[in-house]
Design a protein around this motif. Structure first.
Motif, mmCIF file in Angstrom:
data_model
loop_
_atom_site.group_PDB
_atom_site.id
_atom_site.type_symbol
_atom_site.label_atom_id
_atom_site.label_comp_id
_atom_site.label_asym_id
_atom_site.label_seq_id
_atom_site.Cartn_x
_atom_site.Cartn_y
_atom_site.Cartn_z
ATOM 1 N N ALA A 120 0.828 -1.210 0.000
ATOM 2 C CA ALA A 120 0.000 0.000 0.000
ATOM 3 C C ALA A 120 0.863 1.260 0.000
ATOM 4 O O ALA A 120 0.522 2.254 -0.647
ATOM 5 N N GLN A 121 1.985 1.223 0.700
ATOM 6 C CA GLN A 121 2.882 2.377 0.723
ATOM 7 C C GLN A 121 3.472 2.627 -0.664
ATOM 8 O O GLN A 121 3.578 3.773 -1.103
ATOM 9 N N LEU A 122 3.854 1.555 -1.351
ATOM 10 C CA LEU A 122 4.386 1.715 -2.707
ATOM 11 C C LEU A 122 3.333 2.282 -3.651
ATOM 12 O O LEU A 122 3.632 3.162 -4.471
ATOM 13 N N GLN A 123 2.116 1.780 -3.564
ATOM 14 C CA GLN A 123 1.027 2.294 -4.400
ATOM 15 C C GLN A 123 0.739 3.758 -4.083
ATOM 16 O O GLN A 123 0.475 4.558 -4.982
ATOM 17 N N ALA A 124 0.783 4.104 -2.811
ATOM 18 C CA ALA A 124 0.521 5.485 -2.418
ATOM 19 C C ALA A 124 1.599 6.424 -2.947
ATOM 20 O O ALA A 124 1.304 7.547 -3.361
ATOM 21 N N GLU A 125 2.838 5.970 -2.944
ATOM 22 C CA GLU A 125 3.912 6.798 -3.485
ATOM 23 C C GLU A 125 3.751 7.005 -4.988
ATOM 24 O O GLU A 125 3.994 8.092 -5.502
ATOM 25 N N LYS A 126 3.341 5.958 -5.696
ATOM 26 C CA LYS A 126 3.121 6.077 -7.141
ATOM 27 C C LYS A 126 1.992 7.040 -7.450
ATOM 28 O O LYS A 126 2.084 7.849 -8.371
ATOM 29 N N ASN A 127 0.901 6.926 -6.689
ATOM 30 C CA ASN A 127 -0.286 7.739 -6.962
ATOM 31 C C ASN A 127 -0.261 9.098 -6.284
ATOM 32 O O ASN A 127 -1.111 9.936 -6.567
ATOM 33 N N GLY A 128 0.669 9.302 -5.384
ATOM 34 C CA GLY A 128 0.747 10.572 -4.673
ATOM 35 C C GLY A 128 -0.363 10.743 -3.641
ATOM 36 O O GLY A 128 -0.775 11.859 -3.360
#
Length: 72
Positions: free
Chosen positions: A39-47
């Protein structure tokens, strides 16, 4: 029954419920940690930001079972 067989039964009854709780805690923690990292990786990608509640909402029982099988 001899005394040593009784003692083995007492030890088995005392340890098995505790072992199950520890296994469940380990599997849950391991699964949540992996989901949190994803989830942290996805959040970083999506901002965007991610919360523990969002991660917990995506958790399913089949994921816990899969992790339990992988742990054993």
């Amino acid at each position: 029954m001899s005394w040593w067989v009784r003692m083995m039964l007492v030890v088995a009854v005392a340890l098995i419920p505790g072992a199950f709780v520890l296994l469940l805690a380990y599997v849950s923690t391991r699964t949540m940690w992996e989901r949190w990292q994803q989830a942290q990786l996805q959040a970083e990608k999506n901002g965007t930001q991610v919360s523990f509640r969002d991660v917990l909402a995506t958790l399913e029982l089949k994921d816990l079972v899969r992790q339990a099988r992988a742990a054993l």
